[in-house]
Write an enzyme that holds these catalytic residues in place. Structure first.
Site, PDB file in Angstrom:
ATOM      1  N   ASP A 199       0.830  -1.200   0.000  1.00  0.00           N
ATOM      2  CA  ASP A 199       0.000   0.000   0.000  1.00  0.00           C
ATOM      3  C   ASP A 199       0.867   1.254   0.000  1.00  0.00           C
ATOM      4  O   ASP A 199       1.979   1.224  -0.508  1.00  0.00           O
ATOM      5  CB  ASP A 199      -0.930  -0.050   1.227  1.00  0.00           C
ATOM      6  CG  ASP A 199      -2.280   0.585   0.924  1.00  0.00           C
ATOM      7  OD1 ASP A 199      -2.308   1.793   0.675  1.00  0.00           O
ATOM      8  OD2 ASP A 199      -3.296  -0.131   0.922  1.00  0.00           O
ATOM      9  N   HIS A 237      -3.909   5.513   3.517  1.00  0.00           N
ATOM     10  CA  HIS A 237      -4.697   4.385   3.046  1.00  0.00           C
ATOM     11  C   HIS A 237      -4.208   3.064   3.659  1.00  0.00           C
ATOM     12  O   HIS A 237      -4.985   2.285   4.210  1.00  0.00           O
ATOM     13  CB  HIS A 237      -4.577   4.388   1.523  1.00  0.00           C
ATOM     14  CG  HIS A 237      -5.401   3.396   0.810  1.00  0.00           C
ATOM     15  ND1 HIS A 237      -4.898   2.188   0.391  1.00  0.00           N
ATOM     16  CD2 HIS A 237      -6.684   3.423   0.426  1.00  0.00           C
ATOM     17  CE1 HIS A 237      -5.851   1.529  -0.240  1.00  0.00           C
ATOM     18  NE2 HIS A 237      -6.947   2.255  -0.236  1.00  0.00           N
ATOM     19  N   SER A 409     -11.559  -0.948  -1.403  1.00  0.00           N
ATOM     20  CA  SER A 409     -10.336  -0.845  -0.601  1.00  0.00           C
ATOM     21  C   SER A 409     -10.528  -1.323   0.819  1.00  0.00           C
ATOM     22  O   SER A 409      -9.604  -1.845   1.431  1.00  0.00           O
ATOM     23  CB  SER A 409      -9.940   0.620  -0.480  1.00  0.00           C
ATOM     24  OG  SER A 409      -8.924   0.931  -1.345  1.00  0.00           O
TER      25      SER A 409
END
Ligand SMILES: *[C@@H]1O[C@H](CO)[C@@H](O)[C@H](O)[C@H]1NC(C)=O
Ligand SMILES: *[C@@H]1O[C@H](CO)[C@@H](O)[C@H](O)[C@H]1NC(C)=O
Ligand SMILES: *[C@@H]1O[C@H](CO)[C@@H](O)[C@H](O)[C@H]1NC(C)=O
Length: 885
Positions: A199, A237, A409
Site C-alpha cells: 500500500d 490508506h 479498498s
C-alpha cells in the site's frame, strides 16, 4: 374543458371517499404468480393490450394508486418454476428487444414495431410479487443478536470507536457484519499470522498498530527505506487498511478483525516504482507473510484494460508456488471501485487472476454499493461503505481514527482479516484451500437479486456478490476441519484460430471472422481423455484467452457457456471504453464453473453493439481449466509462458506452436442470443461526453493522424539520438516495449512503467511494438498507474488536477468514486424488468453515528453528513481528507 372536468373528478373523489376501501380479491399464491404493472396511458396501449402481451390476467387496480394494476398468471409446472423461468418477464424482455431494436429486426412489419413501442412505453413498471421475500429478509432470530454494548462488556473493550465499527457488530442490521466476535470468544484473534499491506505506507507509530507491527517484513519501495513511513499528505490508506486487520485492542480508535495478528507495510503506492520493485514487493517476506492485502489496481474509470506484465505475473506465481513454504502466498485484491463507470473487474488483470481472492463490497444494509465492480472473477464480497455509512478504522497519527474509510479498498482488508483468523487456526491451508473455503462458506445475500444464477454444482453465483458475503464465523469454523485439497492441475486446450486469425508481437491482427449482427460463436471440446492425460480431477477456475480486433473495445460482449449450459459473462459493454486496440490475447477468468464437470463442448460467443460505424473481428481463443489433480504425486508447478498472448502462442521464444493448432470451428447458429440478459445498448451516447474524464495520453486513443505525427517525432528523436533528445524523452514520455529487447529499455536510467499494457496495436497499426506513455498527464491519472482502491479522496483531487496522494509516479491513488449514496443503482430485487427501477438504498434514513466521547482521539470524519453527500455527490470536495489537523 378543464373547468367541466374538475367538478366531476371532485364528485368522484367524494363518492370514493365515502366508500369503504375496496377489498382486494382473494390471492391464490399457490397457483398463480402476481405482478404489479404501472400503466402509462399516454402512449395509447390499453391495460388489456398490455395484459395480453405479457400473457397475464388483470386482477384489479392496485389499491388507491391510479393506473397501477395487480395482474397474475398461472404458475408453470414445478420444474420450470423451480428453475426460475418467468414467462411474464420473458415476454416483457422480448417486447423490449423488439421495441428498442429500432430497425425492426425482430418485428415483422413497421406497424408491429410501432405497436410494440407503444406497448413497451405503456409499461412504466413491472415487478413480480414475491411472498418469500419478506419472510426471508427478516428471519426470526434464532438467538438474540449480539449487541455492541454486550460485546464491549464481554471483551472488556475500551477502544472508544468500537461501537461505531458496525462491520464488527452491527446493531442496526445484525445480519450485516463480518461476524467474528464469536471467534474472539473462542480465543481466535489471529495470533501467529502476518498480513503484508502492499500500500502507501503504514504508520507503525500509531498506538493502534505499534504492538502488532512487523518491521522485519516491511519496506518502503518508493523512498527505498527500511520502514514504510507514510510521508505524503494522503498516505493514510495503508494505515487504515492495516487497522481493519490488526488494530490493537486498547484505548485507541477501534479494533482489528484479527487484533492479535501482525501487519507489515510494503510501501509502493506513494510514488513511481519499477516493474522490478513491484515484483520484489509482491514476494516481500513471503515466507513470513501469510497474506498480502492489495487494495489497488489499474484505474477504475471504465476505459482501461490492464494486467500485470510478464515479470509481475511471474512474481505472483512465484509467491503461489514458493511462498509460505510452498503453501502459497494468499493475495487478496479489491475488485475495484469503477462499477458506476461501467468498469468490470475482468478488465483488470490483477483481479481476474486465478491467484487473487477478489473481493467486492456490500454495505451495512447488505446492499450492493454502486461503485463495487462486478465480474465473473469476484469470489466474495465483504462489508464496506455504502448507504451513507463508512468503515471506522485506525488512521495516521499516534491516536488517529478514520470514520470515512470505504470502497472496495476497505472490503479487501475485511476479507483479509477473516482469512488471517482462519490461518491462525489452520496455518497449513494452501492458497487454494483459502479460495475453496470462500466458495463453500460465503453466504448468499439478497437472494432475489436477479444477478444470482444457479451453477452446475447447485451453488449460486453472482457477478456482483461472487459466492456471497464472507462470514467470519462460518469461514473459520469450516477451516477448522477442512480437508486440504490436492495439488493443482490444469488443462490447456488447443488454440482455435478462426479464419487463419493471427496476432504477432506488434499486436497486429490478421484474418479472423467478421463479427456480424448476432455475433460469432466458437466451441472447444473437452474430453475425458484430456482430463485424464492432464491428471485433472475437479474444476475450479476457468481462464479464457481471446484475440478480438475491434474499432471500439467498449462495444464488445463476450460470454462463455459450459457444456451444462452455465453462462459466464466475461465482458459486458463498457460505455466509456473507446479503445481501438481490441483484445490482443486478453485473458478473462471465471469462478462460476467451480465444481462443474467440464467434459463436453464449451462455447464462446462474441458480439458487439451492431453499430454502423464500429466493427471487429474474432481471431481466436483458447481455454485453461484449473483445478484439483487426480494423483498428487504427478502434480507439477505451473510456469508462466511468456508468449501466451501471441496467436498462435509460442513457447520458449521459438516459433514452435506450444499447443496444437486446430482448425476453426465457428459459426454455431446462435445468432440472436446476444441481446437477452445483458444491459441495454449504448446507442448514440458514445463517450467523450461532458462527464467523461479527459482522454488519457494513450497512443491508442489518439487519432491516426496524430499517431503518425507522434511516431514521426519519436522516430526523429531516436534517429538523432542526441543525449538531449533522450533526456527530453525520458523527461516527458515513458517509453517501453513489451519485449525486453526493445531498444527503448536501454535508455539510461530507464524509468520503465510498472505494468505492461495489454492493449496493443491496431489492425492498420504502426506495428512498432512499443508505446508512448505520456507521463505529463499522469497527475490526471495516466494509464499504467496503479490506483489505490481507496476511500473517497481523489475524485476531488482529480477534478482540480491536484492529486496529492497520487504521486509523481506510475503507482498512485485514485478516486474511490464513493458517491455511493446515489439512490438509483443496480441492486437486488425480485425479477426485475427493464422498466422496474429500484434502489440499492432501501430508503431508510442513514444511520446516525452514536456520539462517542473521545477526548484525545484524532478523528477523520467524512466532511459531510450522508444526506449532504447524497444531495451533492458531484462535489468531490466532500470527500477531501478531513483528518484532524
Ligand atoms: C455468526 O456467528 C454466530 C456465532 O457467533 C453464529 O451463531 C451465526 O450463525 C453466524 N451468522 C451467520 C449468518 O453465519
Ligand atoms: C487459411 O490458410 C490456408 C492455408 O494457407 C488456406 O488454404 C485457407 O483458405 C485459409 N482460410 C481462410 C478462411 O482464409
Ligand atoms: C523450453 O526450454 C527449456 C530449456 O531449453 C526446455 O527444457 C523446455 O522443455 C522448453 N519448453 C517448451 C514448452 O518447449
Amino acid at each position: 374543458m378543464r373547468l367541466l372536468w374538475k367538478p366531476i373528478a371532485l364528485a368522484a373523489l367524494v363518492v370514493r371517499a365515502q366508500n369503504t376501501p375496496r377489498r382486494p380479491a382473494a390471492r391464490e399464491y399457490d397457483t398463480h404468480n402476481y405482478y404489479i404493472v404501472e400503466h402509462d396511458v399516454q402512449p395509447g396501449a390499453s391495460i388489456h393490450d398490455v395484459a395480453k402481451t405479457l400473457g397475464v390476467e388483470v386482477v384489479e387496480p392496485l389499491g388507491e394508486l391510479d393506473d397501477h394494476w395487480v395482474v397474475r398468471t398461472p404458475k408453470l409446472n414445478g420444474d420450470l418454476e423451480a428453475r426460475g423461468f418467468d414467462p411474464v418477464l420473458d415476454a416483457y424482455h422480448s417486447l423490449r428487444d423488439v421495441a428498442l431494436s429500432g430497425d425492426g429486426l425482430e418485428a415483422r412489419s413497421g406497424q408491429d414495431l410501432e405497436f410494440s413501442k407503444r406497448l413497451y412505453n405503456s409499461i412504466a413498471f413491472l415487478e413480480r410479487q414475491e411472498l418469500e421475500l419478506r419472510e426471508k429478509r427478516a428471519p426470526p432470530p434464532i438467538k438474540p443478536p449480539p449487541k455492541s454494548a454486550a460485546i464491549v462488556k464481554e471483551f472488556n473493550i475500551e477502544d472508544p470507536y468500537f461501537p461505531r465499527q458496525w462491520h464488527l457488530v452491527n446493531d442496526e442490521y445484525p445480519e450485516n457484519m463480518m461476524n467474528v466476535t464469536g471467534l474472539w470468544a473462542e480465543g481466535i484473534t489471529g495470533k501467529g499470522v502476518l498480513s503484508g499491506l502492499i500500500d502507501d505506507g503504514l504508520d507503525y507509530t500509531s498506538e493502534d498498530l505499534a504492538a502488532n507491527f512487523d518491521a522485519k517484513n516491511s519496506y518502503d519501495f518508493n523512498d527505498h527505506e527500511a520502514l514504510p513511513t507514510p510521508k505524503k499528505e494522503r498516505d493514510h490508506h495503508g494505515t487504515r487498511c492495516a487497522g481493519q486487520i490488526a488494530a490493537v485492542k486498547n484505548r485507541a480508535c477501534g479494533i482489528g478483525i484479527a487484533y492479535e495478528s501482525k501487519v507489515s507495510g510494503i510501501r509502493i503506492l506513494s510514488g513511481r516504482i519499477t516493474t522490478a520493485d513491484e515484483a520484489i514487493a509482491l514476494n516481500y517476506g513471503f515466507q513470513d507473510v501469510h497474506l498480502y492485502s492489495c487494495s489497488w489496481g489499474p484505474r477504475d474509470d471504465g476505459t482501461k484494460m490492464q494486467g500485470p506484465s510478464y515479470i509481475i505475473r511471474k512474481a505472483v506465481l512465484n509467491g503461489i508456488n514458493k511462498g509460505r513454504g510452498g503453501k502459497g502466498s494468499v493475495f487478496v485484491f479489491a475488485s475495484g471501485n469503477g462499477a458506476h463507470h461501467g468498469d468490470q473487474c475482468n478488465f483488470d488483470g490483477y483481479t481476474n487472476s486465478i491467484y487473487s481472492v477478489t473481493v467486492g463490497s456490500v454495505d451495512y444494509k447488505g446492499l450492493h454499493p454502486k461503485y463495487s465492480e462486478a465480474c465473473a472473477a469476484v469470489m466474495v464480497v465483504a462489508y464496506s461503505s455504502g448507504s451513507g455509512n463508512h468503515i471506522v478504522t485506525t488512521d495516521r497519527g499516534k491516536n488517529g481514527c478514520a470514520t470515512n474509510h470505504g470502497g472496495t479498498s476497505a472490503a479487501a482488508p475485511n476479507a483479509a482479516g477473516v482469512i488471517a483468523l482462519a490461518l491462525s487456526v489452520r496455518p497449513d491451508l494452501t492458497w487454494r484451500d483459502v479460495q475453496h473455503l470462500c466458495v463453500q462458506t460465503a453466504r448468499q445475500i439478497n437472494p432475489h437479486d436477479s444477478d444470482w444464477s444457479k451453477m452446475a454444482s447447485g451453488k449460486y453465483y453472482s457477478n456482483k456478490y461472487g459466492f456471497g458475503v464472507l462470514d467470519g464465523w462460518s469461514y473459520v469454523q469450516a477451516a477448522k476441519t477442512w480437508k486440504l485439497v490436492k495439488p493443482q492441475a490444469w488443462v490447456e486446450t488447443p488454440t482455435i484460430q478462426i479464419s487463419n486469425g493471427t496476432m504477432d508481437e506488434h499486436k497486429e491482427f490478421e484474418g479472423g471472422d467478421f463479427i456480424d449482427d448476432g455475433g460469432v460463436s466458437s466451441t472447444i471440446l473437452i474430453t475425458k481423455e484430456m482430463l485424464a492425460q492432464n491428471n485433472f480431477e475437479k474444476l475450479e477456475h476457468v481462464t479464457v484467452r481471446v484475440w478480438i480486433d475491434h474499432t471500439r473495445r467498449g462495444d464488445v460482449e463476450v460470454y462463455l457457456e459450459s457444456p451444462n449450459g452455465i453462462r459466464s459473462v466475461l465482458a459486458k459493454p463498457r460505455e466509456r471504453d473507446n479503445a481501438k486496440t481490441g483484445f490482443p490475447g486478453w485473458e478473462f477468468m471465471s469462478v462460476k464453473h467451480w465444481g462443474e464437470n467440464p467434459v463436453g463442448s464449451w462455447r464462446i460467443h462474441i458480439s458487439d453493439q451492431e453499430l454502423e460505424a464500429e466493427e471487429g473481428y474474432f481471431l481466436g481463443w483458447n481455454m485453461q481449466l484449473w483445478g484439483e489433480s487426480i494423483d498428487p504425486a504427478k502434480a507439477k508447478l505451473y510456469e508462466i509462458n511468456k508468449h501466451d498472448d501471441l496467436l498462435p502462442p509460442f513457447r520458449n521464444g521459438t516459433i514452435t506452436p506450444a499447443r496444437p493448432v486446430i482448425p476453426p470451428h465457428v459459426g454455431d447458429p446462435a445468432p440472436t442470443e446476444t441481446h437477452t440478459t445483458l444491459h441495454g445498448k449504448p446507442t448514440d451516447n458514445l463517450p467523450h461526453g461532458s462527464t467523461t474524464p479527459p482522454p488519457p495520453g494513450w497512443l491508442s486513443d489518439l487519432s491516426k493522424a496524430k499517431q503518425n505525427w507522434l511516431m514521426g517525432v519519436v522516430a526523429v528523436i531516436i534517429l538523432l539520438n542526441f543525449a538531449g533528445a533522450i533526456y527530453y524523452c525520458r523527461k516527458h514520455f515513458g517509453l517501453w516495449g513489451d519485449d525486453p529487447a526493445a531498444a527503448y529499455n536501454a535508455l539510461p536510467g530507464g524509468e520503465t512503467m510498472p505494468m505492461a499494457n495489454i492493449t496493443g496495436g491496431r489492425r492498420e497499426g504502426q506495428g512498432t511494438g512499443r508505446r508512448l506513455y505520456d507521463v505529463v498527464e499522469e497527475e490526471e491519472g495516466a494509464d499504467g498507474a496503479l490506483a489505490a482502491r481507496g476511500p473517497p479522496a481523489a475524485s476531488a483531487a482529480q477534478r482540480t488536477g491536484n492529486a496529492p496522494g497520487r504521486s509523481t509516479g506510475g503507482l498512485g491513488f485514485h478516486s474511490g468514486f464513493l458517491d455511493d449514496d446515489d439512490p438509483l443503482t443496480a441492486a437486488p430485487t425480485a425479477g426485475v424488468a427493464g422498466g422496474a427501477r429500484y434502489r440499492d438504498d432501501d430508503g431508510l434514513p442513514p444511520r446516525t453515528a452514536q456520539p462517542v466521547t473521545a477526548s484525545a482521539v484524532k478523528v477523520s470524519e467524512p466532511a459531510a453528513s450522508p444526506e449532504e453527500s447524497s444531495a451533492s455527490s458531484e462535489d468531490g470536495n466532500l470527500w477531501e481528507d478531513a483528518r484532524a489537523k
